[in-house]
Design an enzyme around this catalytic site. Structure first.
Site: not given
Ligand code: IMP
Length: 181
Positions: A44, A102, A130, A151-152, A164
């Site tokens: 990402g 997130d 987020k 979701f983006v 991407r």
């Molecule tokens: P977390 O562990 O929930 O904070 O998620 C982090 C990872 O989830 C990020 O590095 C992204 O790869 C993926 N992610 C979280 N939200 C999104 C979204 O809205 N779109 C795409 N990937 C996301």
């Protein structure tokens, strides 16, 4: 067209460019006289990392590591470091570069693994935050944009490995979210 299945552009190419420039300038000031190590999180942060490092006017080293926790829209709650950092960061000033935070679970896991290498300092730079979704408190020093719980995709972020290459950030539309894509 790639845009057809997407909702509105949340962040334009130009606003992202401006923000990346701003963060790069701030990092250049904050780390003046130092040689930071940037660690980007695949896949990402690929696009953000590539743009950000060119906006930092300092000698630096750049590496990528990879963690995996998402399957489509849903966080699996467990984080695997699928590509570890193959570099020594002991006593170095490290900046972890993330696309989006997130729940914070991925970031917390990555920070723990990097902290074990005893860097001189360890900070986080994330393009998107987020904040309302946070489950684990994580310190983020440089934040591009705080965004709502949508979701983006685009600018490196994917949905099932697609989008991407979109040069801006967009919300996925309801049809796609319902699995009709
Ligand atoms: P977390 O562990 O929930 O904070 O998620 C982090 C990872 O989830 C990020 O590095 C992204 O790869 C993926 N992610 C979280 N939200 C999104 C979204 O809205 N779109 C795409 N990937 C996301």
């Amino acid at each position: 067209m790639i845009e057809d299945s997407l909702g509105k552009a949340l962040l334009s190419t130009e606003s992202i460019r401006r923000k990346v420039r701003e963060i790069g300038a701030k990092i250049s000031r904050d780390y003046a006289g130092k040689e930071p190590v940037l660690v980007g999180v695949l896949n990402g942060a690929l696009v953000f990392m590539a743009d950000l490092m060119r906006e930092i006017d300092l000698p630096l080293e750049a590496y990528m590591m990879a963690a995996s926790s998402y399957d489509g829209y849903e966080s699996t709650g467990t984080v695997d470091i699928v590509k570890p950092l193959n570099a020594s960061i002991t006593a170095r000033d490290v900046i972890l570069v993330e696309d989006i935070v997130d729940t914070g679970i991925t970031l917390a896991c990555l920070l723990e693994s990097l902290q074990a290498e005893k860097p001189a300092s360890l900070e986080v730079c994330a393009l998107l935050d987020k904040k309302s979704c946070r489950q684990v408190e994580v310190p983020i020093k440089y934040i591009g944009f705080e965004i709502p719980d949508e979701f983006v995709v685009g600018y490196g972020l994917d949905y099932n490995q697609q989008y991407r290459n979109l040069p801006y950030v967009a919300s996925m539309n309801a049809a796609v979210a319902n699995g009709t894509r």
